[in-house]
Design an enzyme around this catalytic site. Sequence first.
Site, PDB file in Angstrom:
ATOM      1  N   HIS A  31     -41.924 175.252  36.919  1.00  0.00           N
ATOM      2  CA  HIS A  31     -41.017 174.903  35.830  1.00  0.00           C
ATOM      3  C   HIS A  31     -40.439 173.508  36.083  1.00  0.00           C
ATOM      4  O   HIS A  31     -39.854 173.252  37.140  1.00  0.00           O
ATOM      5  CB  HIS A  31     -39.907 175.961  35.774  1.00  0.00           C
ATOM      6  CG  HIS A  31     -38.911 175.783  34.670  1.00  0.00           C
ATOM      7  ND1 HIS A  31     -39.166 176.147  33.369  1.00  0.00           N
ATOM      8  CD2 HIS A  31     -37.644 175.303  34.680  1.00  0.00           C
ATOM      9  CE1 HIS A  31     -38.096 175.898  32.624  1.00  0.00           C
ATOM     10  NE2 HIS A  31     -37.150 175.373  33.395  1.00  0.00           N
ATOM     11  N   ASP A  33     -37.808 170.709  34.978  1.00  0.00           N
ATOM     12  CA  ASP A  33     -36.563 170.485  34.239  1.00  0.00           C
ATOM     13  C   ASP A  33     -36.357 168.999  33.995  1.00  0.00           C
ATOM     14  O   ASP A  33     -35.856 168.281  34.862  1.00  0.00           O
ATOM     15  CB  ASP A  33     -35.384 171.064  35.026  1.00  0.00           C
ATOM     16  CG  ASP A  33     -35.321 172.566  34.910  1.00  0.00           C
ATOM     17  OD1 ASP A  33     -35.379 173.078  33.774  1.00  0.00           O
ATOM     18  OD2 ASP A  33     -35.224 173.249  35.953  1.00  0.00           O
ATOM     19  N   PHE A 162     -27.784 171.981  35.303  1.00  0.00           N
ATOM     20  CA  PHE A 162     -27.644 172.136  36.753  1.00  0.00           C
ATOM     21  C   PHE A 162     -28.243 173.465  37.200  1.00  0.00           C
ATOM     22  O   PHE A 162     -28.162 174.456  36.475  1.00  0.00           O
ATOM     23  CB  PHE A 162     -26.163 172.111  37.154  1.00  0.00           C
ATOM     24  CG  PHE A 162     -25.482 170.837  36.736  1.00  0.00           C
ATOM     25  CD1 PHE A 162     -25.474 169.728  37.564  1.00  0.00           C
ATOM     26  CD2 PHE A 162     -24.896 170.735  35.481  1.00  0.00           C
ATOM     27  CE1 PHE A 162     -24.869 168.539  37.148  1.00  0.00           C
ATOM     28  CE2 PHE A 162     -24.291 169.551  35.058  1.00  0.00           C
ATOM     29  CZ  PHE A 162     -24.285 168.451  35.904  1.00  0.00           C
ATOM     30  N   ASP A 194     -34.149 181.517  31.772  1.00  0.00           N
ATOM     31  CA  ASP A 194     -33.901 180.388  32.672  1.00  0.00           C
ATOM     32  C   ASP A 194     -32.407 180.233  32.954  1.00  0.00           C
ATOM     33  O   ASP A 194     -31.625 179.969  32.039  1.00  0.00           O
ATOM     34  CB  ASP A 194     -34.451 179.116  32.000  1.00  0.00           C
ATOM     35  CG  ASP A 194     -34.333 177.881  32.876  1.00  0.00           C
ATOM     36  OD1 ASP A 194     -34.008 178.025  34.070  1.00  0.00           O
ATOM     37  OD2 ASP A 194     -34.574 176.775  32.354  1.00  0.00           O
ATOM     38  N   GLY A 196     -29.730 181.170  36.609  1.00  0.00           N
ATOM     39  CA  GLY A 196     -29.001 182.231  37.316  1.00  0.00           C
ATOM     40  C   GLY A 196     -29.807 183.503  37.545  1.00  0.00           C
ATOM     41  O   GLY A 196     -29.241 184.567  37.784  1.00  0.00           O
TER      42      GLY A 196
END
Length: 234
Positions: A31, A33, A162, A194, A196
């Site tokens: 993934h 970001d 974040f 996506d 936590g």
Amino acid sequence: MKIAPSILSADFSQFGQQIQMAEKAGADMIHLDIMDGHFVPNISFGVGISKMSKTVSNLPHDAHLMVTDPENYYDELSAAGIEYISFHVEIDGQRKDLGKNRWVYVADKINIPARIDKNIKIIKDLGKKAGIVANPPTNFEVFERFLKKIDLLLLMSVNPGFSGQNFIPEVYDKLVKADKFRRENNLDFEIMIDGGVNKDNAAKLVSSGADILVSGSSFFQSSEFQEFIQKLKS
Ligand code: DX5
Ligand code: ZN
């Protein structure tokens, strides 16, 4: 169920090795970001790092574009071989201040639906899987109309920008609705969660309809990648 480690949480001093270790440990996807400091209150990396990741790993890569103008990135990401490209449905939304130099873009309706349709089409015409992303405050009904056209629905369970933030459980409502919509309409888009994600919420997310779990800090902070993936999958 697939696991997609987010390299945002990787140790950048050992970038290549970390991605290869993730692949060896059984990760299904990587993934990416990508942030512009405008759509989200942070800057991460762009196409260059994404390209580099693709050269060290054969896994499918998904680019999560946290940017105001995703149109600027499609050609280069496509040329880099990135398989999934996703953009936010809030690109024409409003910026909501969260305090402490943080914000999130929200959309209580889609202001320019033609732009969303066009973005999906551009990505598909490049031969890539097209994804739309919804921030935690954005309701299911706002993006429901696009679900018949996409390959991936990425539901944020943190306000983006974040890694290492707390999971926002309100995502379950959207997840259940999206999974129901998919079944009722015989659709095959994948649902990715996506933010936590960890050992405690993975099982419930999957039983609620999630197909792909992104894992940033919980993955890269685990001392044993393989054991972490096995735990999450079991
Ligand atoms: C947040 C990113 C996420 C993040 C996930 O802006 O989109 O992909 O890296 O990290 P964790 O799993 O630590 O929440
Ligand atoms: Zn992400």
